[in-house]
Design an enzyme around this catalytic site. Structure first.
Site, PDB file in Angstrom:
ATOM      1  N   GLU A  98       0.834  -1.198   0.000  1.00 23.08           N
ATOM      2  CA  GLU A  98       0.000   0.000   0.000  1.00 23.08           C
ATOM      3  C   GLU A  98       0.872   1.253   0.000  1.00 23.08           C
ATOM      4  OE1 GLU A  98      -2.749   2.296   3.335  1.00 23.08           O
ATOM      5  OE2 GLU A  98      -2.258   0.183   3.617  1.00 23.08           O
ATOM      6  N   ASP A 108      -1.184  -1.335   5.806  1.00 24.74           N
ATOM      7  CA  ASP A 108      -1.128  -0.801   7.172  1.00 24.74           C
ATOM      8  C   ASP A 108      -2.174  -1.468   8.055  1.00 24.74           C
ATOM      9  OD1 ASP A 108       0.948   0.960   6.801  1.00 24.74           O
ATOM     10  OD2 ASP A 108      -0.322   2.656   6.251  1.00 24.74           O
ATOM     11  N   ASP A 111      -4.399  -0.290   9.889  1.00 25.33           N
ATOM     12  CA  ASP A 111      -5.415   0.694  10.281  1.00 25.33           C
ATOM     13  C   ASP A 111      -6.655   0.489   9.419  1.00 25.33           C
ATOM     14  OD1 ASP A 111      -4.706   1.658   7.789  1.00 25.33           O
ATOM     15  OD2 ASP A 111      -3.712   3.463   8.530  1.00 25.33           O
ATOM     16  N   ASP A 151      -7.924   2.230   6.856  1.00 23.65           N
ATOM     17  CA  ASP A 151      -7.686   2.326   5.412  1.00 23.65           C
ATOM     18  C   ASP A 151      -6.981   1.073   4.893  1.00 23.65           C
ATOM     19  OD1 ASP A 151      -8.920   4.710   5.015  1.00 23.65           O
ATOM     20  OD2 ASP A 151      -7.105   5.934   5.106  1.00 23.65           O
TER      21      ASP A 151
END
Length: 641
Positions: free
Chosen positions: A432, A505, A507, A509
């Site tokens: 990403e 990640d 998180d 997103d």
């Protein structure tokens, strides 16, 4: 419920071979000692009860996860035979529990159709448990036998009292051996998905589940579907906007072979909504029953379209992928001697089933279309639109191929490829963001690890027609890098990497991007997922210092375990904000180095359940998505999408 017992006694049973070295090599019998192997024990016991239901002798199965870690499975079938086999001089219960391959499904008269043929028998459950208690209610009496660790007989089969209210049936309670399995904690959500599928496939069979473990939801769950696979189709299509409310269905029996089929189209663009089963076993690699249905479906719909003037004489015939776009169909066949093929024994090979399914579909689907002209017209119009979209996609694909031929290798500019050409050792990290891509490129082993950074969130392919999907730059890069095509043309043998690893990640997103990527792979490179080539990297969330060494912790649970094991630890914990903010040495040590990393393998054991989950999560129904997330949040670590 029928109580006939004349054809099911101990003499109906045979023994193929002795119970040998199961504990030494459990992987040979249950596939491994992880969660999948642990749940395999439950499937073996429940499958025996389902076989009783398929034989017409069982209406209800109760599964209970006990507070002390055991699992109890009770049915109201005929009960495992308690009489003594004339040749083997053992009771039927002892044959079933102590002899590998011992049972009434290998040529005896006990069962005409059995899903248990595909399994290894309840004797393996006995071998891999620390304790097993079997109770059989028969002829007004309750019989009981107990086994100790590894299947050693602790007590003989004895009558311990009267059966409750004239009950018949078998109750098996077992405690998995903690010295064999990596974990003996059952996953309720995994079990419920399987039990719901079993209830769909066995019309009017009631399957009840209760979790008595501390900290788990104690609410009983019950599945019973009066309409069987018709209800199954409604369930899979619930979040997919069906084209019409009616679910078509038919069944046909011929020479001890039975086919049941239910179908309904939705307004989606997927062509993989066909789910097949043989004797209750999910045939995720398809087989002859699917081949027969696909052939007949294309023939019948083309004939109908031309007969009604929806396809003109000059128009090309609709292709199979055109008529299957948006189709949800369940095929369930039952046969005396199923022949399973394929790498995972999940492909049906009986040639006689192809002709039966093809013949039944030709007849019954033709009648159904004549009786439902409004629905028939909607199906054909959708297929014609799919045909046009595929023509546009083909032009885009051909243009890409011509460009690739001129450009040479045709690989995406941002791909940092590995030097090895031995596919078995090569890995593709899909990363990403460009900054993380730079760190990953520095951290990789350039000989075996390739890096493909993707910018932003890729297209949600669940809601996009194929021609639009192919115009997306990130999708184009994924297809080109993996190199095996996509959709109907995907050939896993041409894939350039053995492992495709998603590096996002930790998180919100990152989770969204990961889900979009998994949706793409499941819908358009399904074999990559089914054959276990897709992985999720597990970058750590925290770091702390112990002595002079930095220690990395994967998540909050790992941090809690660390604190429990190191109660005097006073150093602060640093939260690692994202891949782009880790230096490449950290990324290598924690996430990419094969010697120290942790990877989560993505699998699809129940394709229909995965289909429903992805449609719910990535579709348009917001209420259904919210409900799914709320129900599954606690079991998220067990989800295989």
């Amino acid at each position: 419920m029928s109580q006939t017992t004349a054809t099911y006694t101990a003499s109906s049973m045979t023994i193929l071979e002795g119970l040998a070295h199961v504990r030494k090599r459990p992987g040979m019998y249950i596939g491994g000692t992880g969660l999948s192997g642990l749940h395999h024990l439950v499937w073996e016991v429940v499958d025996n009860s389902v076989d009783e239901a398929m034989a017409g002798h069982c209406d209800r199965i109760d599964i209970t996860l006990l507070a002390d870690g055991g699992c109890r499975v009770a049915d109201d079938g005929r009960g495992i035979p308690t009489d003594v086999h004339p040749e083997f001089k053992l009771t039927g219960v002892e044959i079933a529990l102590t002899k590998l391959g011992g049972g009434g499904k290998f040529g005896g008269d006990g069962y005409k159709v059995s899903g248990g043929l595909h399994g290894v028998g309840v004797s393996v459950v006995n071998a891999l448990s620390s304790r097993v208690l079997v109770q059989v209610d028969q002829r007004g009496k309750r019989h009981e036998i107990e086994f100790a660790e590894g299947g050693a007989k602790k007590t003989s089969l004895t009558v311990v009292g009267d059966a409750p209210r004239g009950r018949t049936g078998t109750t098996v309670t077992f405690w998995p051996d903690e010295t064999i399995f990596e974990s003996t904690e059952f996953a309720a959500r995994t079990m419920l998905e399987r039990f719901q599928m079993m209830a769909f496939l066995n019309k009017a069979l009631e399957i009840r589940f209760k979790d008595e473990r501390e900290g788990h939801d104690p609410t009983p769950v019950s599945y019973r579907y009066a309409n069987g696979i018709v209800d199954f189709v409604k369930h899979v299509n619930a979040s997919k906007n069906p084209l019409f409310t009616k679910v078509g269905s038919f069944e046909q029996v011929e020479d001890e072979h039975e086919v049941e089929l239910a179908f309904q189209w939705n307004d989606g663009y997927q062509t993989d909504g066909l789910h097949s089963f043989a004797n209750g076993i999910a045939t995720i690699e398809g087989g002859t029953h699917e081949e027969g249905f696909r052939a007949a479906l294309t023939t019948v719909l083309n004939k109908y379209a031309r007969g009604k003037g929806l396809l003109k004489e000059k128009d090309a015939n609709l292709a199979g992928e055109d008529v299957r776009e948006g189709l949800t169909a369940i095929i369930s066949v039952r046969l005396r001697e199923p022949q399973f093929e394929g790498q995972t024994k999940a492909k049906l090979g009986n040639p006689e089933i192809k002709s039966l399914v093809q013949k039944a579909t030709n007849e019954h689907l033709s009648w159904w279309l004549e009786e439902h002209p409004t629905e028939g017209n909607k199906i054909i119009k959708k297929a014609i639109n799919a045909q046009r979209a595929r023509a546009a996609a083909r032009q885009a694909r051909d243009a890409t191929r011509r460009k690739s031929a001129l450009d040479g290798a045709g690989m995406p500019d941002k791909l940092r490829d590995c030097s090895s050409r031995n596919r078995d050792e090569c890995e593709l990290f899909i990363v990403e963001g460009d900054s993380a891509g730079g760190s990953a490129t520095s951290a990789r082993d350039p000989r075996t690890q390739a890096i493909l950074p993707i910018r932003g969130k890729i297209l949600n392919v669940e809601r996009a027609q194929i021609d639009r999907m192919l115009k997306n730059n990130e999708v184009q890069a994924l297809i080109a890098a993996i190199g095996a095509g996509f959709g109907e043309e995907f050939e896993i043998t041409k894939a350039r990497y053995d492992r495709v690893i998603l590096l996002c990640d930790a998180d919100v997103d990152g989770s969204h991007i990961r889900t979009l990527l998994l949706t793409f792979f499941f819908r358009h490179m399904k074999e990559l997922v089914e054959q276990n080539h897709v992985y999720i990297a597990q970058p750590p969330l925290y770091s702390t210092v112990v002595g002079k060494e930095k220690v990395y912790l994967k998540d909050d649970a790992a941090k809690a375990r660390f604190l429990a094991e190191n109660p005097t630890h006073k150093k602060e914990f640093s939260r690692l904000k994202g891949l782009g903010e880790m230096d490449w040495q950290e990324l290598k040590a924690t996430t990419m180095d094969s010697a120290s990393r942790t990877l989560l393998q993505v699998g699809v054991e129940q394709a229909a359940a995965a289909d429903t989950a992805i449609s719910t999560l990535m579709g348009d129904d917001v209420a259904a998505r919210k409900d799914f997330i709320q129900k599954n949040a606690k079991d998220v670590r067990f989800i295989d999408i």
